[in-house]
Enzyme design. Structure first.
Site, PDB file in Angstrom:
ATOM      1  N   HIS A  34      -6.482  32.257  30.110  1.00 28.54           N
ATOM      2  CA  HIS A  34      -5.147  32.692  30.557  1.00 28.54           C
ATOM      3  C   HIS A  34      -4.060  32.467  29.496  1.00 28.54           C
ATOM      4  CE1 HIS A  34      -1.493  33.123  32.837  1.00 28.54           C
ATOM      5  NE2 HIS A  34      -1.244  31.837  32.710  1.00 28.54           N
ATOM      6  N   HIS A  60       1.613  26.676  27.605  1.00 31.25           N
ATOM      7  CA  HIS A  60       2.574  26.770  28.711  1.00 31.25           C
ATOM      8  C   HIS A  60       2.140  26.160  30.042  1.00 31.25           C
ATOM      9  CE1 HIS A  60       0.512  30.522  30.061  1.00 31.25           C
ATOM     10  NE2 HIS A  60       1.045  30.245  31.232  1.00 31.25           N
ATOM     11  N   ASP A  61       0.839  26.046  30.288  1.00 27.53           N
ATOM     12  CA  ASP A  61       0.401  25.472  31.568  1.00 27.53           C
ATOM     13  C   ASP A  61      -0.126  24.053  31.444  1.00 27.53           C
ATOM     14  OD1 ASP A  61       1.029  27.409  33.507  1.00 27.53           O
ATOM     15  OD2 ASP A  61      -0.720  28.616  32.971  1.00 27.53           O
ATOM     16  N   GLU A  64       2.114  21.485  33.436  1.00 26.18           N
ATOM     17  CA  GLU A  64       2.062  21.759  34.878  1.00 26.18           C
ATOM     18  C   GLU A  64       0.684  21.486  35.487  1.00 26.18           C
ATOM     19  OE1 GLU A  64       4.372  25.214  36.096  1.00 26.18           O
ATOM     20  OE2 GLU A  64       2.698  25.796  37.369  1.00 26.18           O
ATOM     21  N   ASP A  65      -0.365  21.766  34.744  1.00 25.84           N
ATOM     22  CA  ASP A  65      -1.701  21.760  35.359  1.00 25.84           C
ATOM     23  C   ASP A  65      -2.694  20.724  34.846  1.00 25.84           C
ATOM     24  OD1 ASP A  65      -1.088  23.739  37.158  1.00 25.84           O
ATOM     25  OD2 ASP A  65      -1.717  25.371  35.848  1.00 25.84           O
ATOM     26  N   ASP A 128       3.573  35.748  31.183  1.00 23.37           N
ATOM     27  CA  ASP A 128       2.786  34.949  32.127  1.00 23.37           C
ATOM     28  C   ASP A 128       2.642  35.678  33.464  1.00 23.37           C
ATOM     29  OD1 ASP A 128       1.462  32.671  33.147  1.00 23.37           O
ATOM     30  OD2 ASP A 128       3.348  31.736  33.784  1.00 23.37           O
TER      31      ASP A 128
HETATM   32 ZN    ZN Z   1       0.448  30.652  33.189  1.00 20.47          ZN
END
Ligand code: ZN
Length: 186
Positions: A34, A60-61, A64-65, A128
């Site tokens: 992704h 970018h993630d 967050e993840d 995104d």
């Molecule tokens: Zn993303």
């Protein structure tokens, strides 16, 4: 660090952080696909060649993840700052949801925050959202009924409404993806 080195470093870093994660779609693709697709859309379709933007797209993630506690989040933020610098960190943080909020609230905040993002963060978020809409259209999570897919597409459109005006090609790409999603799921 030169540009190629920074981008490869970001890839290596993100691949390590996401190494045992899979996307929620029915094809269960490796998570790292992704952010690579988002960065590729920016650089090769939308002709965005800013190194900090591309590195942030790859990362970018990650915040967050890939953290579970506040302490882990703080440590990761410092690591990104030290390795990739303040600008990459700041773009990445701009597109990171506040996980202390409920899912519903996070989704609402994305709509509210979109127009206030920096230009680079807007570009990243547009790319995104485009890749997410493509993924949901091609391989929706097996547990999602039709109405949830439609709701997701409607929500994405609302977030993107606040991101327009930064790159026409990115907007056109999103609009095409959304149209394809709505044609498939009506
Ligand atoms: Zn993303």
């Amino acid at each position: 660090m030169d540009d190629i080195s920074l981008i490869l470093k970001a890839l290596e870093f993100a691949a390590g952080r996401h190494k045992s994660q899979f996307r929620k779609g029915s094809d269960r693709s490796p998570y790292i696909n992704h952010p690579i697709q988002v960065a590729n859309l920016l650089a090769n379709e939308a002709k965005e060649k800013d190194t900090a933007l591309i590195a942030a797209a790859i990362l970018h993630d990650v915040i967050e993840d890939t953290v579970n506690t506040k302490k882990q989040k703080k440590e990761l933020i410092e690591q990104i700052r030290e390795t990739f610098g303040d600008e990459v960190l700041s773009i990445t943080l701009e597109v990171t949801d506040d996980k202390s909020l409920s899912k519903k609230e996070r989704k609402r905040m994305q709509i509210v925050h979109a127009p206030k993002l920096s230009e680079k963060a807007k570009k990243l978020k547009l790319a995104d959202k485009t890749m997410n809409v493509n993924d949901i259209t091609a391989h929706p999570p097996v547990t999602w009924p039709l109405r949830r897919i439609k709701k997701y597409l409607d929500w994405s459109e609302k977030v993107v409404a606040g991101l327009r005006g930064v790159n026409k090609k990115l907007e056109d790409n999103f609009d095409e993806s959304l149209k394809a999603g709505r044609e498939k799921y009506k």
